[in-house]
Design a protein around this motif. Structure first.
Motif, PDB file in Angstrom:
ATOM      1  N   THR A  75       1.031  -1.160   0.092  1.00  0.00           N
ATOM      2  CA  THR A  75      -0.029   0.042  -0.142  1.00  0.00           C
ATOM      3  C   THR A  75       1.325   1.277   0.181  1.00  0.00           C
ATOM      4  N   GLY A  76       0.316   2.338  -0.868  1.00  0.00           N
ATOM      5  CA  GLY A  76       1.688   3.602  -0.841  1.00  0.00           C
ATOM      6  C   GLY A  76       2.307   3.526  -2.050  1.00  0.00           C
ATOM      7  N   ALA A  77       2.309   4.427  -2.473  1.00  0.00           N
ATOM      8  CA  ALA A  77       2.864   4.527  -3.705  1.00  0.00           C
ATOM      9  C   ALA A  77       4.683   4.064  -3.518  1.00  0.00           C
ATOM     10  N   ASP A  78       5.311   5.176  -2.334  1.00  0.00           N
ATOM     11  CA  ASP A  78       6.573   3.975  -2.366  1.00  0.00           C
ATOM     12  C   ASP A  78       6.826   3.188  -2.344  1.00  0.00           C
ATOM     13  N   ALA A  79       5.658   2.779  -1.485  1.00  0.00           N
ATOM     14  CA  ALA A  79       5.844   0.936  -1.164  1.00  0.00           C
ATOM     15  C   ALA A  79       6.037   0.111  -2.129  1.00  0.00           C
ATOM     16  N   VAL A  80       4.737   0.381  -3.518  1.00  0.00           N
ATOM     17  CA  VAL A  80       5.121  -0.060  -4.913  1.00  0.00           C
ATOM     18  C   VAL A  80       6.214   0.444  -5.278  1.00  0.00           C
ATOM     19  N   ALA A  81       6.518   1.167  -5.558  1.00  0.00           N
ATOM     20  CA  ALA A  81       7.657   1.670  -6.752  1.00  0.00           C
ATOM     21  C   ALA A  81       9.030   1.162  -6.233  1.00  0.00           C
ATOM     22  N   GLY A  82       8.825   0.813  -4.526  1.00  0.00           N
ATOM     23  CA  GLY A  82       9.881   0.126  -3.657  1.00  0.00           C
ATOM     24  C   GLY A  82      10.036  -1.398  -4.038  1.00  0.00           C
ATOM     25  N   ALA A  83       8.752  -2.275  -4.317  1.00  0.00           N
ATOM     26  CA  ALA A  83       8.734  -3.657  -4.833  1.00  0.00           C
ATOM     27  C   ALA A  83       9.003  -3.868  -6.372  1.00  0.00           C
ATOM     28  N   LEU A  84       8.702  -2.849  -6.922  1.00  0.00           N
ATOM     29  CA  LEU A  84       9.437  -3.127  -8.634  1.00  0.00           C
ATOM     30  C   LEU A  84      11.083  -2.517  -8.496  1.00  0.00           C
ATOM     31  N   GLN A  85      11.302  -1.870  -7.213  1.00  0.00           N
ATOM     32  CA  GLN A  85      13.100  -1.092  -8.334  1.00  0.00           C
ATOM     33  C   GLN A  85      13.627  -3.042  -6.647  1.00  0.00           C
ATOM     34  N   GLU A  86      12.900  -3.443  -6.484  1.00  0.00           N
ATOM     35  CA  GLU A  86      13.802  -4.528  -5.758  1.00  0.00           C
ATOM     36  C   GLU A  86      13.658  -5.733  -6.476  1.00  0.00           C
ATOM     37  N   TRP A  87      12.769  -5.558  -7.600  1.00  0.00           N
ATOM     38  CA  TRP A  87      12.566  -6.598  -8.362  1.00  0.00           C
ATOM     39  C   TRP A  87      13.220  -6.479  -9.681  1.00  0.00           C
ATOM     40  N   PHE A  88      13.817  -5.084 -10.024  1.00  0.00           N
ATOM     41  CA  PHE A  88      14.285  -4.673 -11.285  1.00  0.00           C
ATOM     42  C   PHE A  88      15.130  -3.496 -11.192  1.00  0.00           C
ATOM     43  N   GLY A  89      15.713  -3.547 -10.136  1.00  0.00           N
ATOM     44  CA  GLY A  89      16.448  -1.831  -9.946  1.00  0.00           C
ATOM     45  C   GLY A  89      17.652  -1.830 -10.644  1.00  0.00           C
ATOM     46  N   ASP A  90      18.570  -4.082  -9.798  1.00  0.00           N
ATOM     47  CA  ASP A  90      19.608  -3.835  -9.361  1.00  0.00           C
ATOM     48  C   ASP A  90      20.345  -5.023 -11.107  1.00  0.00           C
ATOM     49  N   ALA A  91      19.041  -4.678 -11.711  1.00  0.00           N
ATOM     50  CA  ALA A  91      20.036  -5.407 -12.907  1.00  0.00           C
ATOM     51  C   ALA A  91      20.792  -4.813 -13.660  1.00  0.00           C
ATOM     52  N   ALA A  92      22.279  -5.314 -14.219  1.00  0.00           N
ATOM     53  CA  ALA A  92      22.995  -4.805 -14.861  1.00  0.00           C
ATOM     54  C   ALA A  92      22.164  -4.472 -16.406  1.00  0.00           C
ATOM     55  N   ASP A  93      21.909  -5.900 -17.183  1.00  0.00           N
ATOM     56  CA  ASP A  93      21.389  -5.406 -18.150  1.00  0.00           C
ATOM     57  C   ASP A  93      19.848  -5.429 -18.012  1.00  0.00           C
ATOM     58  N   PHE A  94      18.901  -4.461 -18.895  1.00  0.00           N
ATOM     59  CA  PHE A  94      17.127  -4.273 -18.891  1.00  0.00           C
ATOM     60  C   PHE A  94      17.271  -3.427 -19.753  1.00  0.00           C
ATOM     61  N   THR A  95      16.007  -4.765 -20.610  1.00  0.00           N
ATOM     62  CA  THR A  95      15.420  -3.835 -21.623  1.00  0.00           C
ATOM     63  C   THR A  95      13.997  -3.970 -21.706  1.00  0.00           C
ATOM     64  N   LEU A  96      13.801  -3.965 -21.730  1.00  0.00           N
ATOM     65  CA  LEU A  96      11.491  -3.616 -22.130  1.00  0.00           C
ATOM     66  C   LEU A  96      11.437  -4.187 -22.767  1.00  0.00           C
ATOM     67  N   VAL A  97      11.165  -5.614 -23.539  1.00  0.00           N
ATOM     68  CA  VAL A  97      10.695  -6.601 -24.667  1.00  0.00           C
ATOM     69  C   VAL A  97       9.369  -5.445 -25.559  1.00  0.00           C
ATOM     70  N   ASP A  98       8.737  -5.550 -24.566  1.00  0.00           N
ATOM     71  CA  ASP A  98       7.283  -5.524 -25.163  1.00  0.00           C
ATOM     72  C   ASP A  98       6.035  -4.724 -24.167  1.00  0.00           C
TER      73      ASP A  98
END
Length: 141
Positions: A54-77
């Motif tokens: 719940t909350g914008a910071d918590a949601v953004a934090g969850a997505l950052q935890e999942w994707f933020g540390d990847a050395a290589d990252f591409t939005l395919v679609d």
């Protein structure tokens, strides 16, 4: 029958979804959070089981935890659409390494989400494929 008002409302709601996806694609989690209502409810069905934030910071934090540390990252679609009164968001990512010790090689992940949108995203329900090792890619590619 779609009226001009409904069309205008749909475009505005789609725009909010677009800002969310643009923030995700750039891994600009601050921008992504700006598309979320301060009290947003985020429910996610993940491979380990259901989770909720719940909350914008918590949601953004969850997505950052999942994707933020990847050395290589591409939005395919990515897709923004509408199902009834909800906005449908979908995205497929390719990244390495995957988080949580899942693996060093390339992984793909697809997520489908449905959002209640006013001026910002007020609720987001997500289904996640999980991080799948990309066939034919090695640990050092």
């Amino acid at each position: 029958m779609t009226t001009a008002t409904n069309t205008k409302d749909s475009v505005a709601r789609w725009s909010v979804g677009g800002v969310f996806l643009e923030g995700l694609a750039a891994r600009d989690f601050r921008r992504l959070a700006e598309s979320l209502d301060a009290g947003v409810r985020f429910r996610a069905l993940l491979p380990p089981g259901p989770s909720e934030w719940t909350g914008a910071d918590a949601v953004a934090g969850a997505l950052q935890e999942w994707f933020g540390d990847a050395a290589d990252f591409t939005l395919v679609d990515a897709t923004v659409g509408e199902v009834g009164n909800r906005i449908h968001l979908a995205w497929r990512l390719r990244l390495r390494p995957a988080p949580f010790g899942i693996g060093e090689g390339w992984h793909v992940i697809e997520q489908q989400a449905y959002a209640d949108v006013g001026e910002k995203i007020e609720a987001l329900d997500l289904l996640c494929s999980g991080f799948a090792a990309e066939p034919g890619t090695g640990e050092t590619e």
